[in-house]
Design a protein around this motif. Structure first.
Motif, PDB file in Angstrom:
ATOM      1  N   SER A 131       0.779  -1.144  -0.212  1.00 25.26           N
ATOM      2  CA  SER A 131      -0.080   0.025  -0.181  1.00 25.26           C
ATOM      3  C   SER A 131       0.879   1.320   0.114  1.00 25.26           C
ATOM      4  O   SER A 131       2.054   1.475   0.611  1.00 25.26           O
ATOM      5  CB  SER A 131      -0.864   0.019   1.285  1.00 25.26           C
ATOM      6  N   ASP A 132       0.360   2.340  -0.594  1.00 25.40           N
ATOM      7  CA  ASP A 132       1.309   3.496  -0.737  1.00 25.40           C
ATOM      8  C   ASP A 132       1.178   4.543   0.828  1.00 25.40           C
ATOM      9  O   ASP A 132       2.229   4.786   1.079  1.00 25.40           O
ATOM     10  CB  ASP A 132       0.388   4.463  -1.732  1.00 25.40           C
ATOM     11  N   TRP A 133       0.180   4.188   1.593  1.00 25.58           N
ATOM     12  CA  TRP A 133       0.241   4.876   2.610  1.00 25.58           C
ATOM     13  C   TRP A 133       1.381   4.343   3.624  1.00 25.58           C
ATOM     14  O   TRP A 133       2.032   5.002   4.505  1.00 25.58           O
ATOM     15  CB  TRP A 133      -1.174   4.978   3.502  1.00 25.58           C
TER      16      TRP A 133
ATOM     17  N   GLN B  93       4.023   2.978   2.862  1.00 26.17           N
ATOM     18  CA  GLN B  93       5.485   3.498   2.463  1.00 26.17           C
ATOM     19  C   GLN B  93       5.694   5.063   2.732  1.00 26.17           C
ATOM     20  O   GLN B  93       6.784   5.089   3.147  1.00 26.17           O
ATOM     21  CB  GLN B  93       5.419   3.299   0.811  1.00 26.17           C
ATOM     22  N   LYS B  94       4.699   5.652   2.563  1.00 26.17           N
ATOM     23  CA  LYS B  94       4.795   7.268   3.196  1.00 26.17           C
ATOM     24  C   LYS B  94       4.979   7.070   4.463  1.00 26.17           C
ATOM     25  O   LYS B  94       5.797   8.034   4.926  1.00 26.17           O
ATOM     26  CB  LYS B  94       3.627   7.876   2.514  1.00 26.17           C
TER      27      LYS B  94
END
Length: 364
Positions: A128-130, A132-133
């Motif tokens: 998921s992108d969140w 990694q951020k």
């Protein structure tokens, strides 16, 4: 142009420059001043123990060192015990987390007739992108956290050194302060100092008593739920909730909830509910009564002083607001002359007398 005008303009400009310089210096030194204020109240809190040991022939500096050593040993031992306990519980929780997750997924599938899988959920979370951020933001915030920790340690060392000097050199400090005052003012300063010691000690006693009551109440709950390390958790809740203002209650309740979750997820909700209910009981019933008796101030004044201290100095103001207000009230009460109530002033008595009419002031 009058001859006094240039001199007046220069004087006004000089006063304005002095005001700006003083304001700038105050804002630059506000952190140091708050640390000195905290150290002063800590020195007042340990003053009775140091004075009692010094009265038995012990040097005052060595007595202060023994008191600080006892506090440090107790705090270090307690933190070491909690650290080892928390580390063990975190390892157990991490090892058992897949089992908890499988049970939750099974309950969801049985209830909503879905076909969720733990492997699919883990794969979607890892990509998921969140997430990694979040990892990137956490990596960049390590330096800020380290700076905050080092700043907190330096502030703790500063407060400890100042409080040690204030307690060890208390009589010398009082003599130095009184030496620049006339004899009448010296008696007032000594009276204020004695009142501050008594009120600060009373406030510390009230917080310790509330910590004991809170620890016993939470120990009964932890023992009933069969939560591991119930005595240590009860001591943790009692001390942290009473001696760390504003956020102490939430910090105190987070650790028992975490450990109760490793036993049974529902136990964490039980602990949360008990913490919330007990906090309301303490805020509105227990704390006002104990604080008003030990520091001799009205419960409404105690509550208002905490709010005002928090607005002015944050957590530090909430911690020292009650002893400061109690000291000021007791000191001013010694110089406020009181008179007996007259028959006209006691309105409640006048209205309760049967068969007798009393003319009140301002009424015809």
């Amino acid at each position: 142009m009058p001859r006094w005008l240039p001199r007046a303009v220069i004087l006004v400009l000089a006063l304005f420059a002095c005001f700006q310089l003083g304001s700038w210096a105050f804002h630059q030194l506000i952190g140091l001043l708050i640390n000195v204020l905290i150290a002063f109240f800590l020195a007042l809190a340990i003053e009775p123990a140091v004075a009692r040991m010094a009265a038995r022939g012990m040097r005052r500096g060595f007595a202060t060192f023994l008191v600080f050593l006892g506090v440090f040993v107790f705090a270090a031992g307690f933190l070491a015990l909690l650290g080892s306990m928390l580390a063990g519980q975190i390892v157990d929780m991490v090892e058992g987390f897949p089992r908890y997750l499988d049970s939750v997924i099974k309950s969801i599938n049985d209830t909503f007739h879905t076909e969720l899988s733990r492997l699919e959920i883990q794969d979607s979370l890892l990509h998921s992108d969140w997430l990694q951020k979040y990892v990137q933001n956490s990596a960049t915030g390590v330096l800020d956290v380290s700076t905050t920790v080092l700043g907190g340690l330096f502030r703790l060392l500063t407060v400890g050194l100042f409080s040690f000097y204030f307690a060890a050199d208390g009589p010398r400090l009082r003599r130095a302060l009184c030496s620049v005052l006339p004899p009448a003012k010296q008696a007032e300063v000594l009276r204020a100092w004695e009142i501050a010691v008594a009120k600060t000690g009373g406030y510390l006693y009230s917080r310790g008593l509330m910590a004991l009551i809170s620890g016993v109440a939470h120990y009964v709950l932890f023992a009933f739920l069969d939560v591991p390390y119930a005595p240590a958790l009860a001591v943790w809740v009692g001390l942290v909730s009473q001696f760390i203002p504003t956020i102490g209650t939430y910090l105190a309740g987070a650790l028992p909830m975490l450990i109760a979750f490793t036993v049974n997820p529902w136990y964490a909700l039980y602990v949360l509910g008990f913490v919330v209910v007990y906090q309301q009981f303490e805020n509105y019933v227990l704390q006002p009564k104990l604080t008003s008796k030990t520091v001799d101030i009205h419960p409404a004044v105690a509550f208002g002083s905490v709010i005002a201290g928090t607005a002015l100095l944050g957590a530090v103001g909430a911690l020292i607001a009650i002893p400061a207000v109690a000291t000021s009230q007791a000191f001013l009460g010694a110089y406020v002359k009181r008179y007996a109530l007259t028959e006209h002033a006691d309105v409640s008595t006048a209205r309760s007398l049967p068969g007798r009419r009393v003319r009140l002031p301002g009424r015809r």
